[in-house]
Design a protein around this motif. Sequence first.
Motif, PDB file in Angstrom:
ATOM      1  N   GLY A 120       0.791  -1.224   0.000  1.00 16.49           N
ATOM      2  CA  GLY A 120       0.000   0.000   0.000  1.00 16.49           C
ATOM      3  C   GLY A 120       0.816   1.264   0.000  1.00 16.49           C
ATOM      4  N   LEU A 121       2.142   1.148  -0.144  1.00 16.06           N
ATOM      5  CA  LEU A 121       3.005   2.320  -0.228  1.00 16.06           C
ATOM      6  C   LEU A 121       3.108   2.792  -1.676  1.00 16.06           C
ATOM      7  CD1 LEU A 121       5.813   0.939   2.076  1.00 16.06           C
ATOM      8  CD2 LEU A 121       4.498   3.009   2.577  1.00 16.06           C
ATOM      9  N   LYS A 122       3.198   4.102  -1.876  1.00 16.81           N
ATOM     10  CA  LYS A 122       3.480   4.653  -3.199  1.00 16.81           C
ATOM     11  C   LYS A 122       4.994   4.813  -3.340  1.00 16.81           C
ATOM     12  CE  LYS A 122      -0.885   7.005  -4.060  1.00 16.81           C
ATOM     13  NZ  LYS A 122      -1.540   8.269  -4.469  1.00 16.81           N
ATOM     14  N   VAL A 123       5.473   4.722  -4.576  1.00 15.09           N
ATOM     15  CA  VAL A 123       6.906   4.718  -4.825  1.00 15.09           C
ATOM     16  C   VAL A 123       7.275   5.842  -5.788  1.00 15.09           C
ATOM     17  CG1 VAL A 123       8.859   3.412  -5.731  1.00 15.09           C
ATOM     18  CG2 VAL A 123       7.068   2.234  -4.429  1.00 15.09           C
ATOM     19  N   ALA A 124       8.192   6.701  -5.352  1.00 18.15           N
ATOM     20  CA  ALA A 124       8.845   7.665  -6.231  1.00 18.15           C
ATOM     21  C   ALA A 124      10.234   7.119  -6.532  1.00 18.15           C
ATOM     22  CB  ALA A 124       8.940   9.036  -5.571  1.00 18.15           C
ATOM     23  N   LEU A 125      10.600   7.092  -7.796  1.00 18.98           N
ATOM     24  CA  LEU A 125      11.834   6.439  -8.236  1.00 18.98           C
ATOM     25  C   LEU A 125      12.762   7.443  -8.897  1.00 18.98           C
ATOM     26  CD1 LEU A 125      13.422   3.748  -8.861  1.00 18.98           C
ATOM     27  CD2 LEU A 125      12.169   3.712 -11.036  1.00 18.98           C
ATOM     28  N   ILE A 126      14.034   7.437  -8.473  1.00 19.31           N
ATOM     29  CA  ILE A 126      15.089   8.171  -9.166  1.00 19.31           C
ATOM     30  C   ILE A 126      15.968   7.143  -9.853  1.00 19.31           C
ATOM     31  CG2 ILE A 126      17.099   9.669  -8.933  1.00 19.31           C
ATOM     32  CD1 ILE A 126      15.762  11.029  -6.599  1.00 19.31           C
ATOM     33  N   THR A 127      16.077   7.236 -11.176  1.00 19.76           N
ATOM     34  CA  THR A 127      16.791   6.237 -11.955  1.00 19.76           C
ATOM     35  C   THR A 127      17.348   6.879 -13.210  1.00 19.76           C
ATOM     36  OG1 THR A 127      16.581   4.035 -12.974  1.00 19.76           O
ATOM     37  CG2 THR A 127      14.693   5.534 -13.197  1.00 19.76           C
ATOM     38  N   ASP A 128      18.027   6.089 -14.015  1.00 18.80           N
ATOM     39  CA  ASP A 128      18.543   6.608 -15.279  1.00 18.80           C
ATOM     40  C   ASP A 128      17.639   6.239 -16.446  1.00 18.80           C
ATOM     41  OD1 ASP A 128      19.322   3.867 -14.902  1.00 18.80           O
ATOM     42  OD2 ASP A 128      20.588   4.063 -16.672  1.00 18.80           O
ATOM     43  N   LEU A 129      16.646   5.369 -16.217  1.00 21.26           N
ATOM     44  CA  LEU A 129      15.779   4.900 -17.292  1.00 21.26           C
ATOM     45  C   LEU A 129      14.323   5.187 -16.964  1.00 21.26           C
ATOM     46  CD1 LEU A 129      17.322   1.350 -17.939  1.00 21.26           C
ATOM     47  CD2 LEU A 129      17.744   3.441 -19.245  1.00 21.26           C
ATOM     48  N   ALA A 130      13.645   5.861 -17.871  1.00 23.68           N
ATOM     49  CA  ALA A 130      12.210   6.075 -17.681  1.00 23.68           C
ATOM     50  C   ALA A 130      11.414   4.867 -18.129  1.00 23.68           C
ATOM     51  CB  ALA A 130      11.748   7.309 -18.470  1.00 23.68           C
ATOM     52  N   THR A 153      17.072  10.602 -14.983  1.00 25.62           N
ATOM     53  CA  THR A 153      18.150  11.527 -15.320  1.00 25.62           C
ATOM     54  C   THR A 153      19.398  10.729 -15.641  1.00 25.62           C
ATOM     55  OG1 THR A 153      19.495  13.384 -14.529  1.00 25.62           O
ATOM     56  CG2 THR A 153      18.773  11.801 -12.879  1.00 25.62           C
ATOM     57  N   GLY A 154      20.150  11.195 -16.612  1.00 21.39           N
ATOM     58  CA  GLY A 154      21.305  10.445 -17.096  1.00 21.39           C
ATOM     59  C   GLY A 154      22.399  10.308 -16.055  1.00 21.39           C
ATOM     60  N   THR A 155      23.158   9.218 -16.161  1.00 26.75           N
ATOM     61  CA  THR A 155      24.346   9.023 -15.334  1.00 26.75           C
ATOM     62  C   THR A 155      25.575   9.051 -16.232  1.00 26.75           C
ATOM     63  OG1 THR A 155      24.187   6.615 -15.573  1.00 26.75           O
ATOM     64  CG2 THR A 155      23.089   7.608 -13.671  1.00 26.75           C
ATOM     65  N   GLY A 156      26.709   9.412 -15.635  1.00 18.54           N
ATOM     66  CA  GLY A 156      27.955   9.408 -16.394  1.00 18.54           C
ATOM     67  C   GLY A 156      28.461   7.989 -16.555  1.00 18.54           C
ATOM     68  N   SER A 157      28.672   7.552 -17.789  1.00 16.17           N
ATOM     69  CA  SER A 157      29.042   6.155 -18.032  1.00 16.17           C
ATOM     70  C   SER A 157      30.302   6.021 -18.880  1.00 16.17           C
ATOM     71  CB  SER A 157      27.882   5.424 -18.726  1.00 16.17           C
ATOM     72  OG  SER A 157      27.539   6.071 -19.937  1.00 16.17           O
ATOM     73  N   ARG A 158      31.141   7.053 -18.915  1.00 17.13           N
ATOM     74  CA  ARG A 158      32.336   7.009 -19.753  1.00 17.13           C
ATOM     75  C   ARG A 158      33.563   6.458 -19.023  1.00 17.13           C
ATOM     76  NH1 ARG A 158      32.812   9.810 -24.573  1.00 17.13           N
ATOM     77  NH2 ARG A 158      30.850  10.638 -25.361  1.00 17.13           N
ATOM     78  N   VAL A 163      35.153   3.733 -15.770  1.00 15.52           N
ATOM     79  CA  VAL A 163      34.909   2.356 -15.340  1.00 15.52           C
ATOM     80  C   VAL A 163      33.669   2.275 -14.456  1.00 15.52           C
ATOM     81  CG1 VAL A 163      35.848   0.408 -14.038  1.00 15.52           C
ATOM     82  CG2 VAL A 163      37.345   1.750 -15.523  1.00 15.52           C
ATOM     83  N   PHE A 164      33.520   3.232 -13.528  1.00 17.50           N
ATOM     84  CA  PHE A 164      32.345   3.290 -12.665  1.00 17.50           C
ATOM     85  C   PHE A 164      31.551   4.547 -12.976  1.00 17.50           C
ATOM     86  CE2 PHE A 164      35.426   0.715 -10.323  1.00 17.50           C
ATOM     87  CZ  PHE A 164      34.663  -0.424 -10.102  1.00 17.50           C
ATOM     88  N   ASP A 165      30.233   4.420 -12.919  1.00 15.04           N
ATOM     89  CA  ASP A 165      29.350   5.533 -13.259  1.00 15.04           C
ATOM     90  C   ASP A 165      29.507   6.682 -12.270  1.00 15.04           C
ATOM     91  OD1 ASP A 165      28.393   4.024 -15.320  1.00 15.04           O
ATOM     92  OD2 ASP A 165      26.520   3.469 -14.328  1.00 15.04           O
ATOM     93  N   SER A 166      29.213   7.878 -12.747  1.00 19.22           N
ATOM     94  CA  SER A 166      29.144   9.063 -11.884  1.00 19.22           C
ATOM     95  C   SER A 166      27.720   9.588 -11.893  1.00 19.22           C
ATOM     96  CB  SER A 166      30.127  10.140 -12.361  1.00 19.22           C
ATOM     97  OG  SER A 166      29.935  10.429 -13.744  1.00 19.22           O
ATOM     98  N   TYR A 167      27.345  10.323 -10.822  1.00 21.15           N
ATOM     99  CA  TYR A 167      25.941  10.608 -10.564  1.00 21.15           C
ATOM    100  C   TYR A 167      25.660  12.095 -10.342  1.00 21.15           C
ATOM    101  CZ  TYR A 167      25.872   5.565  -9.662  1.00 21.15           C
ATOM    102  OH  TYR A 167      26.005   4.210  -9.762  1.00 21.15           O
ATOM    103  N   ALA A 168      26.163  12.946 -11.207  1.00 20.20           N
ATOM    104  CA  ALA A 168      25.889  14.373 -11.053  1.00 20.20           C
ATOM    105  C   ALA A 168      24.392  14.652 -11.178  1.00 20.20           C
ATOM    106  CB  ALA A 168      26.684  15.180 -12.088  1.00 20.20           C
ATOM    107  N   GLY A 169      23.762  14.102 -12.205  1.00 16.72           N
ATOM    108  CA  GLY A 169      22.335  14.340 -12.420  1.00 16.72           C
ATOM    109  C   GLY A 169      21.470  13.817 -11.282  1.00 16.72           C
ATOM    110  N   PRO A 170      21.600  12.531 -10.899  1.00 23.20           N
ATOM    111  CA  PRO A 170      20.817  12.042  -9.772  1.00 23.20           C
ATOM    112  C   PRO A 170      21.084  12.804  -8.481  1.00 23.20           C
ATOM    113  CG  PRO A 170      21.655  10.196 -11.036  1.00 23.20           C
ATOM    114  CD  PRO A 170      22.294  11.435 -11.606  1.00 23.20           C
TER     115      PRO A 170
END
Length: 315
Positions: A238-248, A262-267, A269-276
Amino acid sequence: MGDNEGAQAPSPQQARAQASAITAGKSVPQAEAAPASQLRELFDGPHLSPGQRRIAQYLIENIAEAAFLSITELADRVGVSQPSVTRFAGAVGFSGYPALREKLQSIALRTLEGGPGAAEEDRGNELQAAIDAEIENLENLRRDFADPDRGISVGRELSRSTPLTVLGLRISVSLAEYFAYAARRIHPDVRLVTLGGSVAYDALLQAREAGGTWVLAFSMPRHAHETLTAVRVARSAGLKVALITDLALGPVADEADVTFATGTGSRLVFDSYAGPGVMCAALLQAMTDADPERTQARLEEYEQLADQHQFFLKD
Protein backbone atom coordinates in the motif's frame (compact mmCIF):
# COMPACT_ATOMS: atom_id res chain seq x y z
CA MET A 1 16.91 48.28 21.33
CA GLY A 2 14.96 46.40 18.65
CA ASP A 3 13.08 43.24 19.44
CA ASN A 4 15.50 41.11 17.43
CA GLU A 5 18.70 42.42 18.99
CA GLY A 6 20.73 39.59 20.43
CA ALA A 7 18.92 36.95 18.40
CA GLN A 8 21.17 34.26 16.99
CA ALA A 9 21.93 34.70 13.31
CA PRO A 10 20.63 31.87 11.14
CA SER A 11 23.12 29.21 10.09
CA PRO A 12 24.11 29.09 6.40
CA GLN A 13 21.82 26.08 5.93
CA GLN A 14 18.89 27.87 7.59
CA ALA A 15 19.46 30.95 5.44
CA ARG A 16 19.58 28.84 2.31
CA ALA A 17 16.35 27.08 3.28
CA GLN A 18 14.65 30.46 3.62
CA ALA A 19 16.04 31.94 0.42
CA SER A 20 15.90 29.09 -2.10
CA ALA A 21 12.26 28.04 -2.12
CA ILE A 22 11.08 26.73 -5.47
CA THR A 23 8.16 28.68 -6.90
CA ALA A 24 5.31 26.54 -8.17
CA GLY A 25 4.21 27.36 -11.67
CA LYS A 26 7.34 29.39 -12.38
CA SER A 27 8.37 27.93 -15.69
CA VAL A 28 10.36 28.99 -18.71
CA PRO A 29 7.97 28.59 -21.64
CA GLN A 30 10.65 28.89 -24.29
CA ALA A 31 12.73 26.08 -22.79
CA GLU A 32 12.38 22.86 -24.76
CA ALA A 33 12.77 19.51 -23.06
CA ALA A 34 15.94 17.59 -23.84
CA PRO A 35 15.69 15.14 -26.77
CA ALA A 36 15.99 12.14 -24.44
CA SER A 37 13.23 13.54 -22.25
CA GLN A 38 10.98 14.10 -25.26
CA LEU A 39 11.48 10.49 -26.30
CA ARG A 40 10.85 9.17 -22.78
CA GLU A 41 7.57 11.08 -22.73
CA LEU A 42 6.71 9.79 -26.20
CA PHE A 43 7.36 6.16 -25.23
CA ASP A 44 6.21 6.25 -21.60
CA GLY A 45 2.45 5.94 -22.07
CA PRO A 46 1.97 2.53 -23.69
CA HIS A 47 2.76 -0.76 -21.99
CA LEU A 48 5.69 -2.02 -24.04
CA SER A 49 6.95 -5.57 -24.31
CA PRO A 50 10.58 -6.29 -23.34
CA GLY A 51 11.61 -6.24 -27.02
CA GLN A 52 9.81 -2.96 -27.59
CA ARG A 53 11.50 -1.47 -24.52
CA ARG A 54 14.86 -2.41 -26.06
CA ILE A 55 13.93 -0.49 -29.21
CA ALA A 56 12.80 2.51 -27.17
CA GLN A 57 15.96 2.53 -25.07
CA TYR A 58 18.17 2.28 -28.16
CA LEU A 59 16.40 5.25 -29.72
CA ILE A 60 16.74 7.29 -26.50
CA GLU A 61 20.44 6.56 -26.19
CA ASN A 62 21.30 6.98 -29.90
CA ILE A 63 18.75 9.47 -31.21
CA ALA A 64 21.16 11.50 -33.37
CA GLU A 65 22.07 8.44 -35.43
CA ALA A 66 19.08 6.14 -34.96
CA ALA A 67 16.58 8.66 -36.35
CA PHE A 68 18.08 8.23 -39.83
CA LEU A 69 18.25 4.44 -39.91
CA SER A 70 16.07 2.36 -42.18
CA ILE A 71 13.74 -0.14 -40.56
CA THR A 72 16.16 -2.93 -41.51
CA GLU A 73 19.14 -1.11 -40.01
CA LEU A 74 17.29 -0.30 -36.77
CA ALA A 75 16.11 -3.89 -36.39
CA ASP A 76 19.68 -5.15 -36.89
CA ARG A 77 21.12 -2.67 -34.37
CA VAL A 78 18.63 -3.61 -31.68
CA GLY A 79 18.57 -7.32 -32.49
CA VAL A 80 14.86 -7.61 -33.25
CA SER A 81 12.80 -8.39 -36.35
CA GLN A 82 11.48 -5.78 -38.78
CA PRO A 83 7.87 -6.61 -37.85
CA SER A 84 8.82 -5.91 -34.21
CA VAL A 85 9.89 -2.39 -35.19
CA THR A 86 6.62 -1.90 -37.07
CA ARG A 87 4.61 -3.10 -34.06
CA PHE A 88 6.63 -0.80 -31.82
CA ALA A 89 5.75 2.19 -34.01
CA GLY A 90 2.07 1.31 -33.70
CA ALA A 91 2.34 0.78 -29.95
CA VAL A 92 3.64 4.32 -29.43
CA GLY A 93 0.92 5.89 -31.55
CA PHE A 94 2.22 6.07 -35.13
CA SER A 95 0.75 4.65 -38.33
CA GLY A 96 4.02 2.90 -39.14
CA TYR A 97 7.79 3.20 -38.99
CA PRO A 98 8.02 6.02 -41.61
CA ALA A 99 5.77 8.24 -39.47
CA LEU A 100 7.77 7.41 -36.35
CA ARG A 101 11.07 8.10 -38.12
CA GLU A 102 9.79 11.48 -39.30
CA LYS A 103 9.08 12.40 -35.68
CA LEU A 104 12.45 11.08 -34.55
CA GLN A 105 14.24 13.10 -37.20
CA SER A 106 12.50 16.32 -36.16
CA ILE A 107 13.81 15.74 -32.63
CA ALA A 108 17.27 14.62 -33.72
CA LEU A 109 17.87 17.54 -36.06
CA ARG A 110 17.60 19.95 -33.13
CA THR A 111 20.52 18.15 -31.48
CA LEU A 112 22.68 18.60 -34.58
CA GLU A 113 22.29 22.35 -35.02
CA GLY A 114 25.86 22.94 -33.92
CA GLY A 115 27.06 20.95 -36.93
CA PRO A 116 28.23 17.33 -37.19
CA GLY A 117 31.26 16.63 -35.08
CA ALA A 118 31.23 20.05 -33.44
CA ALA A 119 30.73 18.59 -30.00
CA GLU A 120 33.65 16.17 -30.51
CA GLU A 121 36.27 18.73 -31.51
CA ASP A 122 36.85 20.00 -28.00
CA ARG A 123 36.47 16.71 -26.16
CA GLY A 124 40.08 16.69 -24.94
CA ASN A 125 41.17 13.63 -23.01
CA GLU A 126 38.96 10.87 -21.65
CA LEU A 127 38.47 12.50 -18.26
CA GLN A 128 37.38 15.74 -19.92
CA ALA A 129 35.03 13.77 -22.17
CA ALA A 130 33.48 12.14 -19.11
CA ILE A 131 32.92 15.55 -17.54
CA ASP A 132 31.46 16.85 -20.81
CA ALA A 133 28.97 13.98 -20.76
CA GLU A 134 27.95 14.86 -17.20
CA ILE A 135 27.53 18.49 -18.18
CA GLU A 136 25.18 17.34 -20.93
CA ASN A 137 23.24 15.28 -18.37
CA LEU A 138 22.87 18.36 -16.20
CA GLU A 139 21.78 20.49 -19.16
CA ASN A 140 19.10 17.92 -19.97
CA LEU A 141 17.98 17.92 -16.34
CA ARG A 142 17.82 21.72 -16.40
CA ARG A 143 15.47 21.56 -19.38
CA ASP A 144 13.32 19.02 -17.55
CA PHE A 145 13.05 21.45 -14.62
CA ALA A 146 11.65 24.23 -16.82
CA ASP A 147 8.37 23.29 -15.14
CA PRO A 148 9.16 22.32 -11.51
CA ASP A 149 5.59 21.49 -10.50
CA ARG A 150 5.97 17.70 -10.57
CA GLY A 151 9.02 17.82 -8.31
CA ILE A 152 7.25 20.20 -5.95
CA SER A 153 4.22 17.91 -5.78
CA VAL A 154 6.26 14.78 -5.03
CA GLY A 155 8.39 16.65 -2.48
CA ARG A 156 5.19 17.65 -0.70
CA GLU A 157 4.03 14.02 -0.58
CA LEU A 158 7.40 12.81 0.72
CA SER A 159 7.30 15.49 3.39
CA ARG A 160 3.87 14.31 4.56
CA SER A 161 4.80 10.63 4.72
CA THR A 162 5.65 9.70 8.32
CA PRO A 163 7.69 7.59 8.33
CA LEU A 164 9.40 8.25 5.01
CA THR A 165 11.31 5.25 3.69
CA VAL A 166 14.38 5.69 1.47
CA LEU A 167 15.45 2.58 -0.46
CA GLY A 168 18.78 2.08 -2.20
CA LEU A 169 20.46 -1.29 -2.79
CA ARG A 170 23.91 -2.22 -4.12
CA ILE A 171 25.45 0.67 -6.10
CA SER A 172 22.46 2.88 -5.26
CA VAL A 173 23.25 2.85 -1.53
CA SER A 174 25.37 6.01 -1.69
CA LEU A 175 22.57 8.14 -3.17
CA ALA A 176 20.03 6.76 -0.69
CA GLU A 177 22.36 7.47 2.23
CA TYR A 178 22.94 11.04 1.09
CA PHE A 179 19.23 11.69 0.70
CA ALA A 180 18.33 10.09 4.04
CA TYR A 181 21.08 11.96 5.90
CA ALA A 182 19.85 15.32 4.63
CA ALA A 183 16.14 14.46 4.94
CA ARG A 184 16.59 13.66 8.63
CA ARG A 185 17.48 17.29 9.24
CA ILE A 186 14.00 18.38 8.10
CA HIS A 187 11.78 15.30 8.58
CA PRO A 188 10.95 13.62 11.91
CA ASP A 189 11.10 9.96 10.81
CA VAL A 190 13.27 8.85 7.89
CA ARG A 191 13.99 5.14 7.53
CA LEU A 192 16.88 4.04 5.33
CA VAL A 193 16.79 0.61 3.68
CA THR A 194 20.08 -0.54 2.12
CA LEU A 195 19.76 -4.33 2.42
CA GLY A 196 17.54 -6.41 0.16
CA GLY A 197 15.62 -9.60 0.71
CA SER A 198 13.62 -10.20 3.87
CA VAL A 199 15.36 -7.30 5.64
CA ALA A 200 13.92 -4.86 3.10
CA TYR A 201 10.50 -6.53 3.23
CA ASP A 202 10.35 -6.20 7.02
CA ALA A 203 11.34 -2.53 6.88
CA LEU A 204 8.79 -1.71 4.19
CA LEU A 205 5.94 -3.51 5.89
CA GLN A 206 6.77 -1.90 9.24
CA ALA A 207 6.89 1.53 7.64
CA ARG A 208 3.42 1.02 6.20
CA GLU A 209 2.05 -0.26 9.53
CA ALA A 210 3.52 2.84 11.22
CA GLY A 211 1.54 5.11 8.88
CA GLY A 212 4.01 5.71 6.07
CA THR A 213 2.60 6.42 2.63
CA TRP A 214 5.64 6.87 0.35
CA VAL A 215 8.98 5.28 -0.48
CA LEU A 216 11.74 7.09 -2.35
CA ALA A 217 13.70 4.42 -4.24
CA PHE A 218 16.95 4.63 -6.20
CA SER A 219 17.82 2.31 -9.08
CA MET A 220 21.13 2.97 -10.80
CA PRO A 221 22.91 0.74 -13.32
CA ARG A 222 23.29 -2.18 -13.06
CA HIS A 223 19.67 -2.48 -12.05
CA ALA A 224 19.22 -5.13 -9.37
CA HIS A 225 16.49 -7.77 -9.28
CA GLU A 226 16.19 -7.18 -5.53
CA THR A 227 15.34 -3.51 -6.13
CA LEU A 228 12.50 -4.51 -8.43
CA THR A 229 11.25 -7.03 -5.87
CA ALA A 230 11.43 -4.51 -3.02
CA VAL A 231 9.49 -1.94 -5.05
CA ARG A 232 6.82 -4.55 -5.77
CA VAL A 233 6.62 -5.41 -2.07
CA ALA A 234 6.21 -1.72 -1.23
CA ARG A 235 3.39 -1.34 -3.75
CA SER A 236 1.64 -4.49 -2.54
CA ALA A 237 1.80 -3.18 1.03
CA GLY A 238 0.00 0.00 0.00
CA LEU A 239 3.01 2.32 -0.23
CA LYS A 240 3.48 4.65 -3.20
CA VAL A 241 6.91 4.72 -4.82
CA ALA A 242 8.85 7.66 -6.23
CA LEU A 243 11.83 6.44 -8.24
CA ILE A 244 15.09 8.17 -9.17
CA THR A 245 16.79 6.24 -11.96
CA ASP A 246 18.54 6.61 -15.28
CA LEU A 247 15.78 4.90 -17.29
CA ALA A 248 12.21 6.08 -17.68
CA LEU A 249 11.41 2.74 -19.32
CA GLY A 250 11.96 -0.67 -17.82
CA PRO A 251 10.65 -3.05 -15.16
CA VAL A 252 11.44 -0.88 -12.11
CA ALA A 253 10.02 2.28 -13.68
CA ASP A 254 6.91 0.33 -14.69
CA GLU A 255 6.26 -0.46 -11.01
CA ALA A 256 6.82 3.08 -9.67
CA ASP A 257 4.07 5.65 -9.20
CA VAL A 258 6.38 8.52 -10.22
CA THR A 259 9.72 8.25 -12.03
CA PHE A 260 12.42 10.90 -12.25
CA ALA A 261 14.82 9.79 -14.98
CA THR A 262 18.15 11.53 -15.32
CA GLY A 263 21.31 10.45 -17.10
CA THR A 264 24.35 9.02 -15.33
CA GLY A 265 27.95 9.41 -16.39
CA SER A 266 29.04 6.16 -18.03
CA ARG A 267 32.34 7.01 -19.75
CA LEU A 268 34.58 5.80 -16.93
CA VAL A 269 34.91 2.36 -15.34
CA PHE A 270 32.35 3.29 -12.66
CA ASP A 271 29.35 5.53 -13.26
CA SER A 272 29.14 9.06 -11.88
CA TYR A 273 25.94 10.61 -10.56
CA ALA A 274 25.89 14.37 -11.05
CA GLY A 275 22.34 14.34 -12.42
CA PRO A 276 20.82 12.04 -9.77
CA GLY A 277 22.61 14.05 -7.08
CA VAL A 278 21.01 17.29 -8.24
CA MET A 279 17.65 15.48 -8.46
CA CYS A 280 18.06 14.47 -4.80
CA ALA A 281 18.82 18.05 -3.80
CA ALA A 282 15.79 19.32 -5.73
CA LEU A 283 13.44 16.92 -3.94
CA LEU A 284 14.97 17.84 -0.59
CA GLN A 285 14.37 21.49 -1.42
CA ALA A 286 10.75 20.70 -2.28
CA MET A 287 10.39 18.93 1.07
CA THR A 288 11.72 21.96 2.95
CA ASP A 289 9.31 24.22 1.06
CA ALA A 290 6.36 21.94 1.85
CA ASP A 291 6.52 22.67 5.60
CA PRO A 292 8.73 25.73 6.22
CA GLU A 293 7.81 26.03 9.89
CA ARG A 294 8.82 22.45 10.63
CA THR A 295 11.94 22.89 8.54
CA GLN A 296 12.99 26.00 10.44
CA ALA A 297 12.28 24.46 13.84
CA ARG A 298 14.21 21.28 13.08
CA LEU A 299 17.18 23.16 11.62
CA GLU A 300 17.31 25.42 14.67
CA GLU A 301 17.22 22.42 17.00
CA TYR A 302 19.96 20.70 15.03
CA GLU A 303 22.18 23.78 15.08
CA GLN A 304 21.86 23.97 18.85
CA LEU A 305 22.89 20.32 19.18
CA ALA A 306 25.74 20.82 16.74
CA ASP A 307 27.06 23.79 18.75
CA GLN A 308 26.59 22.01 22.08
CA HIS A 309 28.47 18.87 21.03
CA GLN A 310 30.88 20.59 18.62
CA PHE A 311 29.98 18.45 15.62
CA PHE A 312 31.81 20.66 13.17
CA LEU A 313 35.08 22.51 12.82
CA LYS A 314 35.06 26.29 12.89
CA ASP A 315 35.89 27.29 9.32
